[in-house]
Design an enzyme around this catalytic site. Structure first.
Site, PDB file in Angstrom:
ATOM      1  CB  VAL A  92      24.477  62.986   2.799  1.00 44.87           C
ATOM      2  CG1 VAL A  92      24.694  62.860   1.012  1.00 44.87           C
ATOM      3  CG2 VAL A  92      25.568  62.351   3.842  1.00 44.87           C
TER       4      VAL A  92
ATOM      5  CB  SER B 213      25.299  51.788  16.863  1.00 39.48           C
ATOM      6  OG  SER B 213      26.698  50.898  17.756  1.00 39.48           O
TER       7      SER B 213
ATOM      8  CE1 TYR C 171      29.018  56.126  16.094  1.00 34.73           C
ATOM      9  CE2 TYR C 171      29.046  54.421  17.295  1.00 34.73           C
ATOM     10  CZ  TYR C 171      29.053  54.614  16.197  1.00 34.73           C
ATOM     11  OH  TYR C 171      28.764  53.806  15.137  1.00 34.73           O
TER      12      TYR C 171
ATOM     13  CB  ALA D 161      22.758  60.256  22.318  1.00 32.25           C
TER      14      ALA D 161
ATOM     15  CE  LYS E  10      26.023  55.406  14.463  1.00 32.86           C
ATOM     16  NZ  LYS E  10      25.681  55.346  12.590  1.00 32.86           N
TER      17      LYS E  10
END
Length: 281
Positions: free
Chosen positions: A69, A151, A164, A166, A168
């Site tokens: 996806v 997160s 990561y 940023a 989230k």
């Protein structure tokens, strides 16, 4: 319908990242147990065979889909399967995402390729699947609920994991804006922000340390996958019918203490000193 029991009878719910054996797999089982027909999406046929096929073999209404996806083709394949599935489309849980251990590093070492890969894996999968589901619901004038996984790294600082964190954090922003745009269409959009959770994926760089968990987390332990899945189930269900645009921290009170950084500002949850040294280079 009894409001104190989540029921999804006759409803189709799409779960991306469904076959990893953690939150997605647990959520697929919970949803099917509550009466939903789950379109369970994963890039890996092997993981579907290992974690989703046994659930379907038990008689749960789960439709496996092998699709990526993070691509237009994968989104299109997922939507084609949704349209071919008996039931009424209702929900989407964006579980696909995450980050490999190799993505931990100083901000000064993050390349454009690193940045784009993490945003594609986490933010773009969430947005374009949400877009596709929302468009389908709007076209058919159906109510619905979309829940994504941010997160705790997207709600506060993420030292040595900036890209990561940023990505989230962007999920939180997208959730809020989609919620406003879709509210009058009776489509709710929410997210959860998990703290450290025991899953097959987390074991790559987080070890078992009960004393550390007691120091760092108010409740004294890491979450189990079903505790994260339960929060998602709640937000998908009619029990949360007046909640939209929210990101719920599911972290056992870690954010209340925020003591998970060591003296060198690296996470206490990282597995070992060699890993910690490597990301600080």
């Amino acid at each position: 319908m009894e409001k104190n029991i989540p029921k999804f009878d006759g409803r189709i719910v799409v779960v991306t990242g469904a076959a990893g054996g953690g939150i997605g797999t647990t959520l697929a089982r919970m949803l099917a147990g509550a009466g939903a027909t789950v379109v369970a999406v994963s890039r890996s046929q092997e993981k579907i065979d290992r974690n989703i096929a046994p659930l379907a073999a038990k008689g749960l209404s789960i439709v496996p889909v092998v699709a990526d996806v993070s691509t237009e083709e994968g989104v299109a394949a997922t939507m084609a399967r949704v349209r071919a599935t008996k039931g009424v489309l209702y929900g989407l849980a964006n579980i696909a995402g995450g980050a490999a251990g190799s993505t931990w590093m100083r901000a000064t070492r993050v390349t454009r390729s690193d940045w784009r890969a993490l945003f594609n894996q986490n933010l773009e999968t969430m947005f374009f699947m949400s877009q596709a589901i929302a468009a389908e619901l709007k076209e058919k004038q159906l109510p619905g609920s979309i829940v994504s996984v941010s997160s705790i790294s997207g709600m506060n600082t993420a030292p040595y994991h900036l890209a990561y964190g940023a990505a989230k954090a962007a999920i939180v922003a997208v959730t809020r804006t989609l919620a406003v745009e879709l509210a009058l269409d009776n489509i709710r959009v929410n997210a959860i922000a998990p703290g450290p959770t025991v899953t097959p994926g987390s074991g790559a760089y987080v070890d078992d340390d009960a004393e550390r968990d007691r120091r760092a987390i108010a409740m004294g332990r890491r979450a189990l996958a079903d505790e994260q899945a339960g929060a998602i189930l709640f937000l998908l269900s009619d029990l949360s019918s007046y909640i939209t645009g929210q990101t719920i921290l599911v972290d056992g009170g870690l954010n209340l203490k925020w003591t998970h950084l060591g003296a060198d500002n690296t996470s206490l949850f990282l597995k070992d000193e060699s890993f910690r040294a490597a990301i600080k280079r």
